[in-house]
Design an enzyme around this catalytic site. Sequence first.
Site, PDB file in Angstrom:
ATOM      1  N   ASN A  88       0.810  -1.201   0.000  1.00  0.00           N
ATOM      2  CA  ASN A  88       0.000   0.000   0.000  1.00  0.00           C
ATOM      3  C   ASN A  88       0.855   1.267   0.000  1.00  0.00           C
ATOM      4  O   ASN A  88       1.124   1.844  -1.060  1.00  0.00           O
ATOM      5  CB  ASN A  88      -0.957  -0.036   1.199  1.00  0.00           C
ATOM      6  CG  ASN A  88      -2.025   1.037   1.111  1.00  0.00           C
ATOM      7  OD1 ASN A  88      -1.914   1.967   0.331  1.00  0.00           O
ATOM      8  ND2 ASN A  88      -3.058   0.914   1.913  1.00  0.00           N
ATOM      9  N   ASP A  89       1.309   1.681   1.161  1.00  0.00           N
ATOM     10  CA  ASP A  89       2.023   2.954   1.264  1.00  0.00           C
ATOM     11  C   ASP A  89       3.218   3.060   0.323  1.00  0.00           C
ATOM     12  O   ASP A  89       3.502   4.132  -0.202  1.00  0.00           O
ATOM     13  CB  ASP A  89       2.506   3.161   2.704  1.00  0.00           C
ATOM     14  CG  ASP A  89       1.347   3.377   3.662  1.00  0.00           C
ATOM     15  OD1 ASP A  89       0.276   3.803   3.197  1.00  0.00           O
ATOM     16  OD2 ASP A  89       1.517   3.122   4.865  1.00  0.00           O
ATOM     17  N   VAL A  90       3.919   1.942   0.111  1.00  0.00           N
ATOM     18  CA  VAL A  90       5.137   2.004  -0.705  1.00  0.00           C
ATOM     19  C   VAL A  90       4.838   2.228  -2.178  1.00  0.00           C
ATOM     20  O   VAL A  90       5.752   2.369  -2.982  1.00  0.00           O
ATOM     21  CB  VAL A  90       6.000   0.735  -0.545  1.00  0.00           C
ATOM     22  CG1 VAL A  90       6.448   0.580   0.893  1.00  0.00           C
ATOM     23  CG2 VAL A  90       5.259  -0.495  -1.014  1.00  0.00           C
ATOM     24  N   ALA A  97       0.543   4.269   7.164  1.00  0.00           N
ATOM     25  CA  ALA A  97       0.596   5.720   7.318  1.00  0.00           C
ATOM     26  C   ALA A  97      -0.790   6.321   7.554  1.00  0.00           C
ATOM     27  O   ALA A  97      -0.900   7.490   7.913  1.00  0.00           O
ATOM     28  CB  ALA A  97       1.240   6.354   6.086  1.00  0.00           C
TER      29      ALA A  97
END
Lengths: 469, 120
Positions: free
Chosen positions: A394-396, A434
């Site tokens: 997700n965040d990456v 995050a």
Amino acid sequence: MNTFDTATWFAYLACAVCFVIGLHLMNAPHTARRGNLLSAGAMAVAVCTAVARAARAGGTGTVVWILLAAGIAVGSAAGVVLARRVRMTAMPQLVSLFNAVGGGAALLISLTQALTVRGTGLPARVSAPLVLGLAIGSVTLSGSLVAAGKLQGLVSGAPVRVPGRRALGAVSLLAALGTAVWFVADPGDDVSVFVLLVVALAYGLLLALPIGGADMPVVISLLNAFTGLAVAMAGLVVDDLVLIIAGALVGAAGSILTGLMAKAMNRSVGAIVAGGFGTSGGTGPSGPAAGRPVHVTEADDAAVQLAYAHKVVIVPGYGLAVAHAEHEVAALARFLGERGIDVAFAIHPVAGRMPGHMNVLLAEANVPYEQFIDMDQANSRFAQTDVALVVGANDVTNPAARRPGTAISGMPILDVDAAKSVVVIKRSLGHGYAGIDNDLFTNPRTSMFFADAKAGLTALLGSVRTLVG
Amino acid sequence: MSTNLLIDITVLVLSLLVGFEVISKVPATLHTPLMSAANAIHGVVLVGVITVAGLAGGPLAYALVTLAAVFAAMNVVGGFVVTDRMLGMFRDAPSADPAPAPAPAPAPAREPPVADDRAE
């Protein structure tokens, strides 16, 4: 210096050289195994040399020799059994556990040394590293055990909020400092040693308990560096160069990995140690980001995209590791590869639960390491990629990192949105660690395939097979 | 300050620098094995245990030394074995060169995965 001392000195020097070369050989996959064997061989020589020196010095009684032999036999047996049985998904726990016992051994050396000088003086050159070794070793022991427990699911993986944690942390640091000074000033009084031991063990708990699951790679690396330092301190206590050298090498390795992991997560080590933001991820509120439409797809449609692609880049994330879907993703990659499609795995530095964990999981699933590409290689490749398949990450992959003013601004990401089309396998639109919306999911070129990584990949492979098989 | 201590500190600082230099070149692919190997290397603490054992007198010290020996041996032996096992899984693409690729006698059956999935 007599011949014996000279010979053992050179034996130790040779061991130290072999450790350095062994680590150097870890630079490439095809030499890494040799490097590890070289280090192991050097270790055997170092232990034999230590035994020879102790036997010649003559201070070790028969009972102690028997106890040592028994202890080594039991420890080795336990180590071998654990090492051979562990599943690759459980590797972070095992590394943490070995780290804990290493730190524990370092602290016990300090403790033994402190107790044997009871009532007599101890020069500051010994007592200072002694308290340091004791303190760092204790923090590592309790901290790594908590980390291992979290990874194994024995301790809640979510950050545990200890009320007044910062104050407690500050108090224990001051207490540790106070008792350390007390011991150095009066080494004959061993009460200070026990107080320090308790305080440092408590500090290790305070350090590891509040850390969320996604911060684990940083914490494991940090604790690894700590153990290295604890061992180097033990080396100063017993005045043994091979301990100092090996401990320093490990300390350096741990520090480098800690820095790399923290950078890849866009967080400072200090902020992580001071306590995480958010929870361990994936549980945020669901709902389309900012009301923009999300294109939902199914296995059959995604299979069409994959089957007619020339270049596919798979982006495995934490979710894939959690779902144990590495064999499914490997099977899919193999099938596509057999169809002449160019497949690569783009691996973000913090994918998985410890540094490089994803690579090991995929290696176990028989993915050849040539297919692993790191972030820079991947980012220069996405523009020519037909389909980027994101599994449980997700965040990456969130393009918001390139904009200022978000929680992840400046974090190095995989530029998945540069690919011609993107398929995301994910359980929901839930937030990542995050806690922010991922713009990638609402990108017009992105299709969301809502499924658990394992089930989704199995369905996808089935569809691709029926389509082209 | 004694000469011994000065030598020890010098060695410590230089070793840290060597460590930084050698390890910063390790690719991300090998970070887990690297960490696991580094982990095994700090098992050298076993040497310290053997050295300090010479000082041990009395039941408490005996117990501490024995426990330290168990810990250190587990660390060092387990660490090297698990690193080797992990690195054994890193393989080249099968198509590249079929003949000399794997060692002549690959273990007939890799130890079957132990069924402790539930623990995860």
